[in-house]
Write a protein that holds these residues in place. Structure first.
Motif, PDB file in Angstrom:
ATOM      1  N   GLY A 128      19.812   5.071  25.282  1.00  0.00           N
ATOM      2  CA  GLY A 128      19.633   5.472  26.668  1.00  0.00           C
ATOM      3  C   GLY A 128      20.836   6.184  27.246  1.00  0.00           C
ATOM      4  O   GLY A 128      20.729   6.878  28.268  1.00  0.00           O
ATOM      5  N   CYS A 213      24.943   0.944  27.945  1.00  0.00           N
ATOM      6  CA  CYS A 213      23.532   0.787  27.587  1.00  0.00           C
ATOM      7  C   CYS A 213      23.337  -0.277  26.513  1.00  0.00           C
ATOM      8  O   CYS A 213      22.365  -1.043  26.548  1.00  0.00           O
ATOM      9  CB  CYS A 213      22.964   2.120  27.113  1.00  0.00           C
ATOM     10  SG  CYS A 213      22.817   3.348  28.435  1.00  0.00           S
ATOM     11  N   ALA A 224      17.676   0.871  28.651  1.00  0.00           N
ATOM     12  CA  ALA A 224      18.705   1.201  29.645  1.00  0.00           C
ATOM     13  C   ALA A 224      18.863   2.708  29.612  1.00  0.00           C
ATOM     14  O   ALA A 224      18.984   3.297  28.532  1.00  0.00           O
ATOM     15  CB  ALA A 224      20.025   0.508  29.322  1.00  0.00           C
TER      16      ALA A 224
END
Length: 428
Positions: A128, A213, A224
């Motif tokens: 992410g 993340c 995330a």
């Protein structure tokens, strides 16, 4: 009403105009990963399905990182099977010492902004950091992905976390994530997608964004996600990724919750023994003696982490009675650290440097087994009792800077109180 980043990204991969939290979707996967701890399940399921072809196998990476190097004959045989499978089906193979799955995936150019990435590890949420939806699945699920190129998911609710201000020198994304764990508790954001935004995120370098993340796994998050910027694009281009297709949340998106954290007020944090969410500022436990220090893992084994350690320890020695291990997250990171003189500085300071891999973090390769009642300070993501092979030892967590400062003094130490502990990535 607009869409969150997770809703928009999953809608794209499901071929839908929109999705909402709670929807079940069948989504097209961009790339998949399976590591050696889950590979046997994937191979067995392929055999059980009797799949005549695996058209998505060439977009799947097989990573030998957990049992690296293999501590048993069984593990070695598993690696042999992985090499054979990857060769037969045209999969990407990362062998022993190439690195940890969550590092070699972006380093290898296998993902970009807007992608949907699945991997056989909860810390697949790391992706992410590149504006991709990364999430963990089982080895048996990967077999279905290789056969179909698709995965089914429930669209998660999203939580928006604004990190305002900017982290002060000596304070890192690790400290943010530990603060989050203290605030919400382990699994406190279970099956939610965390969107991190704000000036503190924008100021972070890519290494710190990956840490931010990565630790969402301990919060129980399904994903995330960060928005992309010029730092993202430059990093991806340098690593041969395909053309980014970035996404951002709509201004009127609906979130399950909003939180704001003033990053400029955060101090270095530590997680006390056995609990990832028992969090205190490092300066409150400075009398805690330590015996072992570990810097590395998929959470904090990147180049900036090794730079943090070297900033503290260069020209000095770890405290008497303290052992220290450095595990770079990949071969590329090891080589970059060697070119910068970081490996030499840390070795001269008394640290031992291992080949890239997960084995020390998980306790599989038995390279770091503490004695009874010994205390480990680690930059890893988990400190469960017995994780390093001894239920009678204690594991504390902190940033690479905190670990290095503690190794220097022999006690848990706020890195800002020692020379070099105020280093920050923008000074590199």
């Amino acid at each position: 009403m607009g869409l969150t980043l997770a809703e928009k990204l999953l809608a794209r991969h499901a071929g839908l105009p929109s999705t909402r939290a709670g929807d079940l979707v069948v989504a097209n996967v961009s790339f998949a990963m399976v590591h050696d701890a889950r590979a046997p399940n994937a191979i067995r399921m392929v055999e059980k399905m009797g799949a005549k072809s695996l058209p998505f196998a060439n977009k799947t990476a097989w990573v030998l990182d957990h049992f690296s190097p293999p501590p048993t004959v069984e593990a070695a045989q598993g690696h042999t099977a992985m090499r054979k499978f990857a060769d037969e089906h045209g999969s990407v193979l990362y062998d022993i010492g190439d690195g940890i799955c969550h590092q070699v995936m972006p380093e290898g150019g296998h993902l970009t902004c807007g992608d949907l990435i699945v991997g056989t590890d909860t810390h697949s949420v790391t992706y992410g950091a590149f504006n991709a939806f990364g999430t963990g699945i089982e080895g048996t699920d990967v077999s279905a992905v290789m056969a179909t190129g698709k995965v089914w998911l429930r669209v998660p609710e999203s939580v928006r976390v604004t990190l305002k201000g900017r982290l002060q020198p000596g304070v890192w994304a690790k400290d943010v994530t530990l603060h989050m764990l203290g605030k919400f508790g382990a699994e406190g954001l279970n099956y939610r997608a965390i969107e991190y935004v704000g000036t503190a995120v924008q100021a972070m370098e890519i290494d710190d964004r990956m840490t931010l993340c990565n630790h969402a796994a301990e919060l129980g998050a399904k994903a995330a996600l960060l928005e992309a910027d010029e730092k993202t694009f430059a990093w991806l281009k340098a690593h041969g990724a395909k053309t980014p297709a970035p996404l951002s949340a709509d201004a009127d998106a609906h979130y399950a919750d909003h939180f704001e954290i003033d990053a400029s007020q955060l101090a270095p944090q530590v997680a006390r023994k056995h609990s990832v969410d028992d969090i205190v500022p490092a300066h409150e436990v400075v009398g805690q003696k330590i015996n072992f220090a570990l810097i590395g893992t998929c959470t904090n084994g990147r180049l900036d982490d090794i730079r943090q350690a070297a900033a503290v320890l260069k020209g000095k020695r770890v405290a008497k009675g303290v052992r220290m291990i450095i595990t770079p997250a990949s071969r590329q990171i090891y080589l970059a650290a060697a070119r910068e003189g970081l490996i030499e500085a840390l070795t001269e300071a008394g640290a031992s440097v291992e080949a890239a891999g997960c084995g020390t973090c998980v306790g599989i390769t038995n390279h770091l087994i503490p004695g009874d009642r010994e205390v480990v300070i680690s930059s890893a993501n988990r400190n469960f009792q017995g994780r390093l092979g001894n239920h009678d030892a204690d594991i504390w967590l902190g940033s690479a800077a905190t670990v290095a400062a503690s190794a220097l003094t022999g006690y848990i130490t706020d890195p800002r109180t020692v020379a070099g502990g105020q280093w920050e990535a923008s000074h590199a």
